[in-house]
Write a protein that holds these residues in place. Structure first.
Motif, PDB file in Angstrom:
ATOM      1  N   SER A 501       7.412   6.688  -1.780  1.00 54.28           N
ATOM      2  CA  SER A 501       8.540   7.731  -1.617  1.00 54.28           C
ATOM      3  C   SER A 501       8.078   8.923  -1.891  1.00 54.28           C
ATOM      4  O   SER A 501       7.152   9.061  -2.953  1.00 54.28           O
ATOM      5  N   VAL A 502       8.212  10.191  -1.177  1.00 54.91           N
ATOM      6  CA  VAL A 502       7.876  11.592  -1.681  1.00 54.91           C
ATOM      7  C   VAL A 502       8.559  11.992  -2.710  1.00 54.91           C
ATOM      8  O   VAL A 502       8.352  12.996  -3.239  1.00 54.91           O
ATOM      9  N   VAL A 503       9.616  11.376  -2.918  1.00 53.60           N
ATOM     10  CA  VAL A 503      10.801  11.666  -4.013  1.00 53.60           C
ATOM     11  C   VAL A 503      10.219  11.150  -5.445  1.00 53.60           C
ATOM     12  O   VAL A 503      10.293   9.626  -5.614  1.00 53.60           O
ATOM     13  N   SER A 504      10.066  11.836  -6.415  1.00 53.96           N
ATOM     14  CA  SER A 504       9.265  11.384  -7.689  1.00 53.96           C
ATOM     15  C   SER A 504      10.226  10.468  -8.623  1.00 53.96           C
ATOM     16  O   SER A 504      11.317  10.670  -8.533  1.00 53.96           O
ATOM     17  N   ASP A 505       9.773   9.734  -9.301  1.00 54.04           N
ATOM     18  CA  ASP A 505      10.349   8.793 -10.109  1.00 54.04           C
ATOM     19  C   ASP A 505      10.970   9.820 -11.202  1.00 54.04           C
ATOM     20  O   ASP A 505      12.284   9.316 -11.590  1.00 54.04           O
ATOM     21  N   LYS A 506      10.649  10.828 -11.531  1.00 51.50           N
ATOM     22  CA  LYS A 506      11.394  11.496 -12.632  1.00 51.50           C
ATOM     23  C   LYS A 506      12.801  12.079 -11.864  1.00 51.50           C
ATOM     24  O   LYS A 506      13.799  12.506 -12.823  1.00 51.50           O
ATOM     25  N   ILE A 507      12.499  12.325 -10.600  1.00 53.18           N
ATOM     26  CA  ILE A 507      13.762  12.928  -9.886  1.00 53.18           C
ATOM     27  C   ILE A 507      14.931  12.047  -9.884  1.00 53.18           C
ATOM     28  O   ILE A 507      16.210  12.146 -10.183  1.00 53.18           O
ATOM     29  N   VAL A 508      14.744  10.461  -9.680  1.00 51.54           N
ATOM     30  CA  VAL A 508      15.676   9.419  -9.404  1.00 51.54           C
ATOM     31  C   VAL A 508      16.103   9.021 -11.021  1.00 51.54           C
ATOM     32  O   VAL A 508      16.932   7.941 -10.974  1.00 51.54           O
ATOM     33  N   THR A 509      15.308   9.263 -11.988  1.00 50.45           N
ATOM     34  CA  THR A 509      15.585   8.823 -13.387  1.00 50.45           C
ATOM     35  C   THR A 509      16.275   9.955 -14.149  1.00 50.45           C
ATOM     36  O   THR A 509      16.379   9.888 -15.395  1.00 50.45           O
ATOM     37  N   GLY A 510      16.908  10.878 -13.547  1.00 50.16           N
ATOM     38  CA  GLY A 510      17.752  11.982 -14.256  1.00 50.16           C
ATOM     39  C   GLY A 510      17.414  13.228 -14.149  1.00 50.16           C
ATOM     40  O   GLY A 510      18.067  14.279 -14.400  1.00 50.16           O
ATOM     41  N   GLY A 511      16.115  13.277 -13.355  1.00 50.83           N
ATOM     42  CA  GLY A 511      15.673  14.584 -13.467  1.00 50.83           C
ATOM     43  C   GLY A 511      16.442  15.617 -12.032  1.00 50.83           C
ATOM     44  O   GLY A 511      16.634  16.817 -12.519  1.00 50.83           O
ATOM     45  N   LEU A 512      17.024  14.695 -11.188  1.00 50.81           N
ATOM     46  CA  LEU A 512      17.818  15.683 -10.330  1.00 50.81           C
ATOM     47  C   LEU A 512      18.833  16.020 -10.675  1.00 50.81           C
ATOM     48  O   LEU A 512      19.345  17.269 -10.564  1.00 50.81           O
ATOM     49  N   GLN A 513      19.578  15.504 -11.642  1.00 51.56           N
ATOM     50  CA  GLN A 513      20.850  15.838 -12.288  1.00 51.56           C
ATOM     51  C   GLN A 513      20.702  17.015 -13.237  1.00 51.56           C
ATOM     52  O   GLN A 513      21.378  17.843 -13.306  1.00 51.56           O
ATOM     53  N   ALA A 514      19.378  16.996 -14.015  1.00 55.01           N
ATOM     54  CA  ALA A 514      19.083  17.894 -14.820  1.00 55.01           C
ATOM     55  C   ALA A 514      18.892  19.524 -14.284  1.00 55.01           C
ATOM     56  O   ALA A 514      19.102  20.251 -14.456  1.00 55.01           O
ATOM     57  N   GLU A 515      18.130  19.096 -13.012  1.00 57.01           N
ATOM     58  CA  GLU A 515      17.901  20.335 -12.108  1.00 57.01           C
ATOM     59  C   GLU A 515      19.241  21.021 -11.670  1.00 57.01           C
ATOM     60  O   GLU A 515      19.204  22.227 -11.541  1.00 57.01           O
ATOM     61  N   LEU A 516      20.094  20.316 -11.217  1.00 59.83           N
ATOM     62  CA  LEU A 516      21.414  20.859 -10.874  1.00 59.83           C
ATOM     63  C   LEU A 516      22.112  21.277 -12.006  1.00 59.83           C
ATOM     64  O   LEU A 516      22.698  22.566 -11.576  1.00 59.83           O
ATOM     65  N   THR A 517      22.048  20.853 -12.937  1.00 56.29           N
ATOM     66  CA  THR A 517      22.782  21.229 -14.280  1.00 56.29           C
ATOM     67  C   THR A 517      22.001  22.674 -14.532  1.00 56.29           C
ATOM     68  O   THR A 517      22.846  23.857 -14.925  1.00 56.29           O
ATOM     69  N   LYS A 518      20.755  22.639 -14.593  1.00 57.97           N
ATOM     70  CA  LYS A 518      19.991  24.099 -14.736  1.00 57.97           C
ATOM     71  C   LYS A 518      20.440  25.114 -13.774  1.00 57.97           C
ATOM     72  O   LYS A 518      20.600  26.492 -13.993  1.00 57.97           O
ATOM     73  N   THR A 519      20.530  24.673 -12.368  1.00 54.10           N
ATOM     74  CA  THR A 519      20.792  25.727 -11.462  1.00 54.10           C
ATOM     75  C   THR A 519      22.330  26.254 -11.698  1.00 54.10           C
ATOM     76  O   THR A 519      22.572  27.642 -11.454  1.00 54.10           O
ATOM     77  N   PHE A 520      23.185  25.516 -11.938  1.00 52.88           N
ATOM     78  CA  PHE A 520      24.635  25.764 -12.098  1.00 52.88           C
ATOM     79  C   PHE A 520      24.721  26.821 -13.331  1.00 52.88           C
ATOM     80  O   PHE A 520      25.321  27.751 -13.281  1.00 52.88           O
ATOM     81  N   ALA A 521      23.896  26.531 -14.571  1.00 49.44           N
ATOM     82  CA  ALA A 521      23.919  27.477 -15.574  1.00 49.44           C
ATOM     83  C   ALA A 521      23.168  28.775 -15.442  1.00 49.44           C
ATOM     84  O   ALA A 521      23.754  29.666 -16.046  1.00 49.44           O
ATOM     85  N   GLU A 522      22.494  28.931 -14.370  1.00 48.17           N
ATOM     86  CA  GLU A 522      21.858  30.181 -13.976  1.00 48.17           C
ATOM     87  C   GLU A 522      22.641  31.130 -12.917  1.00 48.17           C
ATOM     88  O   GLU A 522      22.579  32.231 -12.786  1.00 48.17           O
ATOM     89  N   LEU A 523      23.642  30.712 -12.554  1.00 50.40           N
ATOM     90  CA  LEU A 523      24.612  31.180 -11.433  1.00 50.40           C
ATOM     91  C   LEU A 523      25.287  32.397 -12.257  1.00 50.40           C
ATOM     92  O   LEU A 523      25.870  31.948 -13.397  1.00 50.40           O
ATOM     93  N   PRO A 524      25.696  33.400 -11.583  1.00 51.41           N
ATOM     94  CA  PRO A 524      26.758  34.188 -12.092  1.00 51.41           C
ATOM     95  C   PRO A 524      27.995  33.752 -12.460  1.00 51.41           C
ATOM     96  O   PRO A 524      28.495  32.846 -11.575  1.00 51.41           O
ATOM     97  N   GLU A 525      28.582  34.191 -13.242  1.00 48.71           N
ATOM     98  CA  GLU A 525      29.849  34.005 -13.600  1.00 48.71           C
ATOM     99  C   GLU A 525      30.904  33.761 -12.676  1.00 48.71           C
ATOM    100  O   GLU A 525      31.698  32.758 -12.539  1.00 48.71           O
TER     101      GLU A 525
END
Length: 652
Positions: A501-525
Motif C-alpha cells: 500500500s502507498v498509504v503509510s502505516d502512520k497514516i492508518v494508525t491515527g496520523g490521518l486524524q492528526a493531519e486533519l485536526t492540524k488542518t482545521f486548527a490552521e483555518l481562519p475563524e
C-alpha cells in the motif's frame, strides 16, 4: 469572547467522523472517475509501478494492495499479469474515450456501475484508513432471533467485532467443515447471515429493477447466460484428472480456431488477426446485438417526419470521431453557455440550419445512439480484436496462478454439480427480475422476492463451502489465513500487516486524524465556523441514513411490504452520485440538467429497442420517491480539506 472560544474549539468526535465520511466519499469517487483519462494507470503505484512517489489513486491502490493482492491464487500471479496485461487493458480503454453521460443525455451503464462501485467500496476504505472501533463489552450470552429486525441488526455489529477483534473466523471455518446446515451455527451467525441476505437482495433489486440502466443490464446478463455452453463445461468438469480437466476448460473458453492462428504459430505470418475465443465471441455477440438494435433506432429516426436534416446528422457523426480535446471543449461551452451539446456542435461547424424543437430532440437522440454504437465497437476492439491479445494472455496467467487451488477444490467438490447450481440460480434470478402481469399493469419485483431467491439457493452455496472446508484442508487453511490478515487491516490504531500500500502505516494508525485536526486548527475563524456547521449537518445526514436503512431492513424482515426498496445506506449515496451527474440541456438553449431530472431518467430507462424496459419512470419514482436522505452541501469543507486529505494519503 465567548464566540471566539467556541469557534476555536477543536472538532468533536462526531464532527471528526462526519469530516472523514465526506472526504472518503469524495476521494473514492474522484479516483474512480480519473480512470477515464489516459495515463491515470501510470501513476497508480504497485503492482503496476514500483517507483511512484505519489499515487493518483491512493484509496484504490491501498484497497488493492491490502485485500486483493493478498488473495490466495492472485498473490501468485506473475508480474507480467499486472504490468503487461491489466495495465495495458486499462490504458487502452481510457484511450478509447468511451462516451460521457453528459453527451448522451442519459445515465449510461458505465456511470451506473462506476457510482455503484464508489458507493460500496468507500465503506471498506473508511475501515482500512480509520480503523474499526473496538467495543469494550459484547454480550456473548445474548439470544438472537432471525425474525426480529433488532436482533438481525445487532448480530451484524457483534459479528464484525468478533471477526476483527475475536476468534469468530476460526469458529466459522470449523463449523463449515462440520456441517452445511445453517441451523447448526450459533444464533448470532444465523442472524448475521440473514442481515447479509437482505442487504445482498437489496443491492440486486436496486441494480436490476430500480436503477435506470437495470433493464439493459438484465438483458445483457440474459444474453450472456444463454450463450454459455453450460452442458459442455459441466461434462468437462467431470473429468477426474485435474490437468486434463483444466486443459479441456481452457480449450473451450480460450481456444481460437482460425487460419491466422495456425500460420502465426508455425511462423508463416506474424501479428495476423487470430480471431476470437469463446469468451470474446460472447462479448462480441452480445454487444453486436446491441449495436444492431441501436442502429435500427438511428435509421428509424432518419426516416421520421421530424428527422434532423442530413447535414446535421453527418456533422454529429463527424464530431463523434474527433479528438478528446475537441469533445472536452464542446462540453465546456455547452455547460457555460447553457446550450445543448447538439447546439454547440452545430455552432462550431459550417452547418447553418434552423431546427424545430422536435428536430432538436431527435438530433439529441440520434447523437446518443451513435455514441452508444461507438462505445460497443471500442469495447470489442480492445477486449476481442486487440493484437496481441492480452485478455487471453491475462486469463491464462490467472489460471496458472490458481491451478493449485483449482486442483484442491476439484478433489474436494463436485464442480459439475456446483456449475449446475449456479446456472439454476441465474435462471431463477432472471425470471424474477422482470415485471409480471398484463401490459400497463405490470407488478414490480419486490425486495422480498430477491430475499426469497437467495433463501432458495443458499443451500447450494452452503454445500459447496462445507465440501471445500471438509475435504480441502490445505486450501481452506490458505483462505483462513487470508481472512485473519484481511480482518487485521481494520483494527483501530494497530499497525496493519505489511503490504504494498502507498498509504503509510502512520497514516492508518491515527496520523490521518492528526493531519486533519492540524488542518482545521490552521483555518481562519470564519471558515472554521462554516466547516463546523457543514459537519453538524452531515452528521445528522449520516444518522438519518442509518435510521432509514434500519427501518427498511425491519420492513423487509417483517414482510409488511412497507418499503419499495431495500436497506443499505450505500443506496442513498449511490442514488445521489447518479442524481448529481450533469446532463446536456434538453433544448437548444436551456439549463444543464442532472441525473435527477425526470426526462433524463425516462430516457435512461429505455431499452435498446426503444421501448420502456422494466419500470416506467413514474413507477420508479413511486417506488423510491423522495424518501432517501440527501446529503447537505459541503463545499467549504471540501475546499479546505480535500487536497490535504489526498496529499496525506498519497505521500504519507
Amino acid at each position: 469572547m465567548a464566540e471566539t472560544t467556541s469557534s476555536a474549539a477543536p472538532l468533536t468526535p462526531e464532527q471528526s467522523r462526519a469530516l472523514f465520511d465526506i472526504l472518503t466519499h469524495h476521494e473514492t469517487y474522484k479516483e474512480i472517475q480519473d480512470f477515464k483519462f489516459p495515463g491515470a494507470i501510470y501513476s497508480y503505484g504497485p503492482p503496476f509501478q514500483d517507483d511512484v512517489n505519489s499515487s493518483q489513486s491512493p484509496i484504490l491502490q491501498s484497497l488493492l494492495a491490502k485485500f486483493i493482492l493478498k488473495l490466495p491464487g492472485l498473490r501468485d500471479v506473475s508480474e507480467e499479469f499486472w504490468r503487461g496485461r491489466v495495465e495495458n487493458l486499462i490504458q487502452d480503454l481510457a484511450d478509447a474515450e468511451l462516451s460521457e453521460s453528459y453527451d448522451k443525455g442519459i445515465l449510461g451503464i458505465r456511470k451506473t456501475l462506476a457510482t455503484a462501485i464508489a458507493a460500496l467500496i468507500e465503506y471498506p476504505a473508511r475501515g482500512a484508513l480509520g480503523g474499526f472501533p473496538k467495543q469494550p463489552n459484547i454480550d456473548h450470552d445474548r439470544t438472537y432471533d432471525v425474525a426480529n429486525p433488532d436482533d438481525v441488526l445487532q448480530s451484524w455489529r457483534d459479528c464484525i467485532q468478533q471477526i476483527v477483534y475475536g476468534d469468530l473466523i476460526d469458529e466459522l471455518f470449523a463449523k463449515a467443515a462440520e456441517t452445511d446446515n445453517l441451523d447448526s451455527h450459533p444464533p448470532v451467525v444465523q442472524a448475521m447471515h440473514e442481515f447479509l441476505v437482505v442487504n445482498l437482495a437489496s443491492i440486486m433489486h436496486y441494480t436490476l429493477v430500480l436503477s435506470p440502466e437495470g433493464p439493459t443490464l438484465l438483458r445483457m446478463i440474459e444474453s450472456v447466460h444463454h450463450l454459455i455452453p453450460y452442458m459442455l463445461v459441466r461434462q468437462t468438469l467431470k473429468v477426474g484428472n485435474v490437468a486434463t480437466m483444466l486443459s479441456g476448460i481452457m480449450r473451450i473458453v480460450l481456444a481460437k480456431a482460425s487460419v491466422a492462428s495456425v500460420t502465426n504459430w508455425i511462423g508463416l505470418s506474424s501479428g495476423a488477426d487470430e480471431g476470437m475465443n469463446l469468451l470474446q465471441q460472447i462479448i462480441s455477440q452480445v454487444l453486436s446485438w446491441d449495436k444492431r438494435d441501436l442502429r435500427k433506432r438511428a435509421d428509424k429516426i432518419e426516416k421520421e417526419h421530424h428527422a434532423p436534416p442530413k447535414e446535421v446528422r453527418e456533422e454529429l457523426k463527424s464530431w463523434i470521431q474527433r479528438s478528446r480535446a475537441e469533445h472536452d471543449e464542446t462540453r465546456r461551452q455547452s455547460q457555460e453557455q447553457n446550450m445543448s451539446i447538439v447546439a454547440v456542435i452545430l455552432s462550431l461547424s459550417s452547418v447553418s440550419v434552423e431546427m424545430t424543437e422536435q428536430q432538436h430532440s431527435k438530433a439529441l437522440e440520434y447523437l446518443s445512439l451513435h455514441l452508444a454504437v461507438r462505445d460497443r465497437q471500442e469495447i470489442v476492439r480492445v477486449l476481442c480484436k486487440r493484437n496481441p491479445d492480452i485478455l487471453t494472455a491475462a486469463i491464462r496467467d490467472a489460471v496458472d496462478a490458481y491451478t493449485p487451488i483449482i486442483r484442491h477444490i476439484h478433489q474436494a467438490v463436485n464442480l459439475s454439480d456446483s456449475l449446475w447450481d449456479l446456472e439454476q440460480f441465474l435462471t431463477d434470478m432472471l425470471k424474477i427480475s422482470k415485471p409480471s402481469g398484463p401490459k400497463g399493469q405490470e407488478k414490480t419485483p419486490s425486495v422480498e422476492a430477491f430475499v426469497d431467491l437467495l433463501h432458495r439457493h443458499q443451500g447450494s452455496l452452503h454445500k459447496f463451502l462445507h465440501q471445500v472446508a471438509k475435504n480441502g484442508k490445505e486450501v481452506t487453511s490458505w483462505f483462513k489465513e487470508y481472512s485473519h490478515t484481511a480482518a487485521s487491516m481494520f483494527r483501530n490504531h494497530e499497525k496493519p500487516p505489511p503490504s504494498e500500500s502507498v498509504v503509510s502505516d502512520k497514516i492508518v494508525t491515527g496520523g490521518l486524524q492528526a493531519e486533519l485536526t492540524k488542518t482545521f486548527a490552521e483555518l481562519p475563524e470564519k471558515e472554521k465556523e462554516v466547516v463546523k456547521q457543514e459537519l453538524e449537518a452531515h452528521g445528522k445526514y449520516i444518522d438519518d441514513l442509518h435510521a432509514a436503512s434500519a427501518a427498511r431492513i425491519s420492513a423487509v424482515i417483517k414482510r409488511n411490504h412497507a418499503t419499495p426498496f431495500g436497506p443499505g445506506a450505500y443506496l442513498a449515496r449511490w442514488q445521489h452520485l447518479m442524481d448529481k451527474t450533469p446532463i446536456t440541456p434538453a433544448s437548444a438553449h436551456g439549463p444543464v440538467r442532472s441525473g435527477a431530472n425526470k426526462s433524463v431518467k425516462e430516457e435512461s430507462r429505455k431499452d435498446v429497442d426503444g421501448g420502456e424496459g422494466g419500470l416506467s419512470e413514474d413507477q420508479a419514482q413511486k417506488a423510491v420517491g423522495d424518501k432517501m436522505p440527501v446529503p447537505p452541501q459541503s463545499e467549504t469543507t471540501l475546499k479546505c480539506f480535500a487536497e490535504k486529505f489526498r496529499h496525506a494519503l498519497a505521500t504519507g
